[in-house]
Design an enzyme around this catalytic site. Structure first.
Site, PDB file in Angstrom:
ATOM      1  CG  HIS A  78      -2.004  -1.040   1.122  1.00 19.69           C
ATOM      2  ND1 HIS A  78      -3.011  -1.141   2.053  1.00 19.69           N
ATOM      3  CD2 HIS A  78      -2.252  -2.002   0.199  1.00 19.69           C
ATOM      4  CE1 HIS A  78      -3.831  -2.119   1.702  1.00 19.69           C
ATOM      5  NE2 HIS A  78      -3.378  -2.662   0.584  1.00 19.69           N
ATOM      6  CD  GLU A  80      -2.131   3.937   3.272  1.00 23.61           C
ATOM      7  OE1 GLU A  80      -3.326   4.117   3.558  1.00 23.61           O
ATOM      8  OE2 GLU A  80      -1.759   3.149   2.369  1.00 23.61           O
ATOM      9  CB  CYS A 106      -6.292  -1.093   4.999  1.00 26.90           C
ATOM     10  SG  CYS A 106      -4.552  -1.594   5.082  1.00 26.90           S
ATOM     11  CB  CYS A 109      -1.960   1.153   6.171  1.00 25.50           C
ATOM     12  SG  CYS A 109      -1.378   0.418   4.627  1.00 25.50           S
TER      13      CYS A 109
END
Length: 153
Positions: A78, A80, A106, A109
């Protein structure tokens, strides 16, 4: 033309970072900022040196995995995660910083943001993950949706 606010400026940068994404489902970008300076950026995509989903196809699509579920069934990282990893790779301390991200983080993260010492998350688009919202709240992070003054995530 008026100068954009800091929030607008850094959110634009997050959306610009998202244009580098190689994910077939959702283009996400992130920018880590401290004292008005960009420390790191990230976008979602396959790990370094690996074929991107644009080449291999989307494993999650092939398996019929709904959005927001079974994150481990994905070749990509991801945005992040990549922003945190980029900072670590260059020895940049991100503790006490703020992350601008195109989508609400999410669960995975969110846990990483808490442990990395991120103090605030500013996001643009929502993401259906109630546990992530609870984790960020319980972790003491300030969370707000860009453009909706006073809204806490």
């Amino acid at each position: 033309m008026s100068r954009p606010s800091k929030d607008e400026y850094f959110m634009r940068m997050a959306f610009l970072a998202s244009t580098r994404s190689t994910c077939l489902r959702r283009k996400v970008g992130a920018v880590i900022v401290k004292h008005g300076h960009v420390l790191s950026t990230g976008y979602n995509g396959a790990p370094k040196g690996m074929d991107h989903c644009e080449v291999t196809g989307c494993l999650r699509e092939k398996m019929g995995v709904p959005s927001g579920e079974r994150h481990e069934l994905c070749r990509g990282l991801h945005a992040e995660q990549n922003a945190i990893i980029q900072a670590a790779s260059f020895g940049v301390n991100i503790s006490g910083s703020k992350m601008y991200v195109t989508n609400h983080p999410c669960t995975v993260c969110s846990k990483m943001l808490i442990n990395a010492g991120i103090e605030e998350v500013v996001y643009s688009e929502d993401y259906v993950d109630e546990l992530a919202k609870k984790l960020l709240k319980d972790g003491g992070l300030k969370v707000r949706r860009y453009g909706l003054e006073g809204e806490e995530g």
